[in-house]
Design a protein around this motif. Structure first.
Motif, PDB file in Angstrom:
ATOM      1  N   UNK A 167      39.785  31.023  43.422  1.00 41.80           N
ATOM      2  CA  UNK A 167      38.566  30.654  44.158  1.00 41.80           C
ATOM      3  C   UNK A 167      37.662  31.869  44.389  1.00 41.80           C
ATOM      4  N   UNK A 168      36.346  31.635  44.272  1.00 39.53           N
ATOM      5  CA  UNK A 168      35.380  32.712  44.496  1.00 39.53           C
ATOM      6  C   UNK A 168      33.990  32.111  44.712  1.00 39.53           C
ATOM      7  N   UNK A 169      33.125  32.938  45.247  1.00 36.30           N
ATOM      8  CA  UNK A 169      31.733  32.530  45.402  1.00 36.30           C
ATOM      9  C   UNK A 169      31.112  32.260  44.033  1.00 36.30           C
ATOM     10  N   UNK A 170      31.473  33.087  43.040  1.00 38.59           N
ATOM     11  CA  UNK A 170      30.928  32.929  41.685  1.00 38.59           C
ATOM     12  C   UNK A 170      31.362  31.590  41.076  1.00 38.59           C
ATOM     13  N   UNK A 171      32.596  31.183  41.347  1.00 36.36           N
ATOM     14  CA  UNK A 171      33.067  29.895  40.833  1.00 36.36           C
ATOM     15  C   UNK A 171      32.310  28.743  41.490  1.00 36.36           C
ATOM     16  N   UNK A 172      31.968  28.904  42.764  1.00 37.04           N
ATOM     17  CA  UNK A 172      31.166  27.878  43.442  1.00 37.04           C
ATOM     18  C   UNK A 172      29.841  27.668  42.714  1.00 37.04           C
ATOM     19  N   UNK A 173      29.202  28.750  42.333  1.00 35.45           N
ATOM     20  CA  UNK A 173      27.924  28.649  41.612  1.00 35.45           C
ATOM     21  C   UNK A 173      28.133  28.069  40.213  1.00 35.45           C
ATOM     22  N   UNK A 174      29.241  28.362  39.599  1.00 34.40           N
ATOM     23  CA  UNK A 174      29.509  27.803  38.264  1.00 34.40           C
ATOM     24  C   UNK A 174      29.694  26.286  38.341  1.00 34.40           C
ATOM     25  N   UNK A 175      30.406  25.808  39.392  1.00 33.64           N
ATOM     26  CA  UNK A 175      30.527  24.357  39.584  1.00 33.64           C
ATOM     27  C   UNK A 175      29.150  23.743  39.865  1.00 33.64           C
ATOM     28  N   UNK A 176      28.343  24.439  40.662  1.00 34.79           N
ATOM     29  CA  UNK A 176      26.998  23.944  40.940  1.00 34.79           C
ATOM     30  C   UNK A 176      26.192  23.814  39.646  1.00 34.79           C
ATOM     31  N   UNK A 177      26.344  24.776  38.765  1.00 34.42           N
ATOM     32  CA  UNK A 177      25.616  24.720  37.494  1.00 34.42           C
ATOM     33  C   UNK A 177      25.987  23.475  36.698  1.00 34.42           C
ATOM     34  N   UNK A 178      27.277  23.128  36.658  1.00 34.62           N
ATOM     35  CA  UNK A 178      27.698  21.904  35.962  1.00 34.62           C
ATOM     36  C   UNK A 178      27.141  20.665  36.658  1.00 34.62           C
ATOM     37  N   UNK A 179      27.059  20.707  37.980  1.00 33.20           N
ATOM     38  CA  UNK A 179      26.455  19.604  38.721  1.00 33.20           C
ATOM     39  C   UNK A 179      24.982  19.447  38.329  1.00 33.20           C
ATOM     40  N   UNK A 180      24.283  20.565  38.255  1.00 35.22           N
ATOM     41  CA  UNK A 180      22.871  20.528  37.876  1.00 35.22           C
ATOM     42  C   UNK A 180      22.693  19.970  36.471  1.00 35.22           C
ATOM     43  N   UNK A 181      23.491  20.447  35.525  1.00 34.08           N
ATOM     44  CA  UNK A 181      23.380  19.969  34.148  1.00 34.08           C
ATOM     45  C   UNK A 181      23.686  18.477  34.061  1.00 34.08           C
ATOM     46  N   UNK A 182      24.680  18.025  34.819  1.00 33.08           N
ATOM     47  CA  UNK A 182      24.995  16.596  34.822  1.00 33.08           C
ATOM     48  C   UNK A 182      23.825  15.782  35.355  1.00 33.08           C
ATOM     49  N   UNK A 183      23.151  16.329  36.353  1.00 33.73           N
ATOM     50  CA  UNK A 183      21.991  15.648  36.927  1.00 33.73           C
ATOM     51  C   UNK A 183      20.836  15.602  35.920  1.00 33.73           C
ATOM     52  N   UNK A 184      20.543  16.756  35.281  1.00 33.93           N
ATOM     53  CA  UNK A 184      19.412  16.831  34.354  1.00 33.93           C
ATOM     54  C   UNK A 184      19.650  15.993  33.093  1.00 33.93           C
TER      55      UNK A 184
END
Length: 862
Positions: free
Chosen positions: A459-476
């Protein structure tokens, strides 16, 4: 060049002229720096003058020995015989000049006149005396005397200063200052040119001459005309003053007098001469060039050896004491000019970090780029840090390709160093910015790679942002609410664990956005997330989310919501220098204007996006699609090349191509009457959208198949499309009306009864949708419905905007820059009636300002 932001001065001068020719006379002094537009203003005034007013124009010349009464010699052919005789005698010898003055006064007394004397800062003594003579006696003659001069060249000892002092006591003398153009005006002039409007404003400081010359030669770093103009102004300087100017050019934009004195002992007298020349100005203890481009033109001519010497001297002087953060950029500049790599690597990164923290992303990118030119002296980890900073600054300032390239290199360096955490972070950033680059497949794969690398580290802050990026791509990519929510849940858990508010607010936003697109709810949650980002001082996150709201509102064809979202996002991005977000916002704004039926404005907005060199590929693709649809709907040629170019800018599976691009190509085929191609293209588009749940993309394709006589497959369709597919054309049209989309409402009514067809025909005619008008008439003939309306009357068919003959007359006078009162006088109508005509013209053209209306006339004539 359009006379922007000169309306008030022109209106005042026109008022002076009307008052003067009816008596008593007046003198108007029009002043400003070189190139500010004084000549353009007085010449426009001359063109606006009533035909019964005699216009006399003369000018003073920058001669070593000025012509006696030079301006009077210019206009002599338009004066009476007595003046010409007296003038000839005065120049020949014994005849006194006051006889010329008396004759001119008598001549002006006989006719209502506008006398223009340009550039009186170059006037000879006799011309100065003439102006003194006339000014005192003007109340007795029906004339306006308009004199122009450069107030940036008028020092305490200039011979014009005495004349101005004399005029100060006359109440019939009026003074008008011409200010530099605003950022907005410069941006308007730059419309349609492939230049950065903000950079144009910075180097020109709003000087119309410099702006025009740069636009005329955008490929030249310094236009030849500007270079020659600067050289001409420096030619008469003393050696000492020229040295001051050269040193100031090397030192930078704002130079303190103590710093200048440390290089040139006792520079005050020479500096005064340089200021009197008009090329530099002083403000207390600080001196700077009036325009950055002027400084660059001077710097270009300074010998390289002397430049090196000055840079080294200044660098040593500035490093000898405490260094303020505001001096970091200047130190970095002098370090590079002094060819001191060690100093560059000391100051440039610090200057870049300071600029980035201040929101000056363009400046930050430039400073990081400066440091990277010498980065081979640094260890790999420091090189990586510079590349990461450069990438972020570039991405926020509209330099997408540079930012992506730096991020790729940084990821490779981190991998070589074995720094897996930073490697994963760089991969995540790279994925984020590959999407607006149009490389959506690579963005997806790179995002997955980032998660794979970071998950292996725990777990890390960087991993949080990486999951967010996949969320964004799924949305777009419209993979569904469940997929986006699953990634968001992971991001939120880690974001809360590590106290990263940006991750949490964006994850919640994108989950809500996915719901808004697929289920029609969640918009309020999106707005709440933006407000939360601002409350937590996350301006970049807020700007990004506001851009996404513009995108999704435009996709949902909600005119009111799109307008509000674009206005809010534009203001936010402008305030915080988020150029990439701003350009994408404007691209979606052009799509919103298209849907509202404001096609001329949509065309202009799309052209603005395309003309900016920093527009990302996805923004350019959308703008090209808008241009293609506008032209297709208006029945113009060369539509397919625009849509093909749009498709070439992005991956074949990019949403902008599989969604809006397919829809545009299908509509173009329908407008051409090729129903077979309509069905083929629409089926290909639906196949490309397979597995995605976006009813606002699949719905229109299904409707086009239905309109072309085919049987569309069962696909997700937004409400107005679903209603039309179900046979409820009235419900669909009503829904489009509520959304503010007149063209789509008219399309739905083509399936309706006779009154509906009449409504559709009327709507298409108002919009200027010629192909749709022809199609509707064909449908009406086929169904035996007789058109009630035969189209606009002849007076409105002769122009593409539906203007009457009287409105065309008004438009032509708007192009001349006339006010309502002046239009009324020309057309012999009441000012109030003129105002009504002006309002009608602007409404039909779909513009908001008189200038934009005038530009429509210019475009239609060319």
């Amino acid at each position: 060049m359009d006379l922007l932001e000169r309306e008030a001065v022109l209106q005042d001068l026109a008022g002076h002229l009307r008052a003067a020719v009816n008596g008593p006379g007046r003198l108007a002094l029009v002043r400003g720096e070189a190139g500010i537009g004084k000549t353009a203003v007085v010449h426009r005034l001359a063109r606006l003058a009533d035909p019964n007013i005699r216009v006399l124009i003369g000018a003073c010349d920058p001669l070593a020995t000025p012509r006696p009464l030079g301006p009077l010699m210019d206009l002599a052919p338009r004066l009476g015989q007595a003046v010409r005789t007296a003038l000839t005698g005065a120049l020949a010898g014994p005849c006194r000049s006051d006889e010329v003055f008396d004759c001119l006064l008598a001549d002006l007394s006989a006719y209502p006149s506008l006398l223009v004397v340009e550039d009186i800062h170059w006037a000879d003594e006799a011309t100065m005396d003439l102006l003194r003579y006339l000014a005192r006696r003007l109340p007795s003659v029906p004339a306006l005397v308009a004199a122009t001069y450069r107030n940036d060249e008028i020092g305490r000892t200039h011979h014009l200063t005495s004349l101005l002092g004399t005029l100060a006591g006359y109440p019939w003398v009026y003074r008008h200052d011409l200010a530099p153009l605003s950022r907005r005006a410069v941006a308007r002039l730059a419309t349609g040119h492939a230049v950065d409007a903000e950079q144009l404003y910075r180097v020109s400081a709003g000087n119309p001459f410099i702006v025009t010359e740069i636009l005329a030669a955008p490929a030249e770093p310094i236009p030849a005309t500007v270079r020659e103009a600067v050289a001409g102004r420096l030619a008469d300087l003393s050696a000492a003053a020229r040295m001051v100017v050269d040193v100031l050019a090397v030192l930078g934009r704002r130079v303190s007098l103590p710093l200048l004195a440390s290089i040139l002992p006792a520079p005050e007298e020479a500096l005064d001469e340089a200021v009197a020349c008009g090329i530099v100005c002083t403000d207390g203890q600080v001196t700077e060039f009036r325009h950055e481009l002027t400084r660059l033109a001077v710097l270009e001519a300074v010998p390289a050896a002397y430049r090196l010497q000055v840079h080294r001297h200044v660098l040593a002087a500035m490093r000898s004491g405490p260094v303020a953060v505001d001096d970091l950029a200047l130190l970095a500049d002098h370090s590079e000019g002094a060819r001191d790599p060690t100093a560059v690597l000391e100051y440039a990164p610090a200057a870049a970090a300071h600029a980035a923290a201040s929101g000056a992303h363009r400046e930050a990118a430039a400073q990081y780029a400066r440091a990277l030119r010498y980065a081979d002296r640094l260890p790999p980890d420091q090189q990586s840090s510079l590349l990461e900073g450069h990438s972020r600054a570039c991405l926020l300032s509209g330099r997408l390709d540079e930012g992506v390239a730096s991020r790729r290199t940084a990821a490779k360096l981190r991998r070589t160093l074995g720094d897996r955490l930073r490697e994963g972070e760089n991969l995540r950033w790279l994925s984020c910015w590959l999407w607006p680059s149009g490389r959506t497949a690579e963005a997806r794969q790179t995002g997955l790679d980032a998660v794979r690398v970071l998950e292996g580290l725990g777990p890390s802050r960087e991993l949080a942002w990486a999951y967010l990026n996949l969320c964004q791509l799924a949305c777009y990519e419209h993979e569904g609410v469940a997929v986006a929510a699953a990634h968001a849940e992971k991001a939120i858990a880690l974001g809360e664990r590590f106290g990263d508010a940006g991750v949490v607010v964006q994850a919640r936003f994108h989950t809500a956005a996915a719901r808004a697109l697929s289920e029609g709810c969640g918009w309020g949650d999106c707005e709440q997330a933006v407000s939360g980002a601002m409350a937590q001082d996350l301006p970049v996150d807020a700007g990004f989310m506001e851009l996404i709201m513009c995108w999704f509102a435009a996709l949902q064809r909600d005119a009111a919501r799109t307008t509000a979202a674009v206005r809010r996002a534009e203001a936010h991005c402008l305030d915080r220098n988020l150029l990439t977000y701003l350009l994408c916002t404007r691209a979606w704004g052009s799509w919103g204007l298209l849907n509202r039926g404001l096609w001329t404005q949509a065309d202009d907005a799309a052209q603005d996006v395309l003309s900016h060199p920093g527009s990302p590929p996805t923004g350019r693709a959308l703008a090209l699609t808008v241009l293609g649809l506008v032209r297709a709907r208006q029945g113009k040629a060369q539509v397919s090349p625009l849509l093909e170019q749009a498709a070439s800018l992005v991956d074949s599976n990019c949403l902008l191509d599989t969604g809006l691009g397919w829809e545009a190509r299908v509509e173009v085929a329908w407008l051409a009457g090729d129903h077979e191609l309509v069905q083929e293209e629409a089926q290909r588009g639906l196949a490309a959208l397979a597995g995605r749940t976006h009813p606002w993309l699949s719905g229109p394709l299904a409707c086009w198949i239905h309109r072309a006589g085919g049987a569309p497959p069962q696909v997700p369709a937004a409400e107005p499309y679903a209603l039309e597919l179900a046979g409820d054309w009235a419900g669909a049209a009503a829904r489009w009306d509520r959304l503010g989309c007149p063209y789509d409402a008219a399309l739905a009514r083509l399936s309706g009864d006779a009154p509906a067809l009449h409504q559709a025909l009327a709507a298409f005619e108002v919009l200027g949708a010629r192909p749709a008008v022809a199609h509707t008439r064909t449908v009406m003939r086929t169904r035996g419905v007789r058109p009630v309306r035969r189209g606009p009357r002849e007076a409105t068919r002769v122009n593409p905007y539906g203007l009457t003959n009287r409105e065309l007359d008004v438009l032509k006078l708007l192009y001349e820059g006339l006010s309502d009162a002046e239009i009324a006088a020309r057309l012999y109508i009441a000012p109030k009636t003129a105002g009504h005509h002006v309002g009608a013209v602007m409404a039909k053209l779909g513009v908001h300002t008189r200038h934009e209306a005038a530009r429509r006339l210019h475009q239609s004539e060319h």
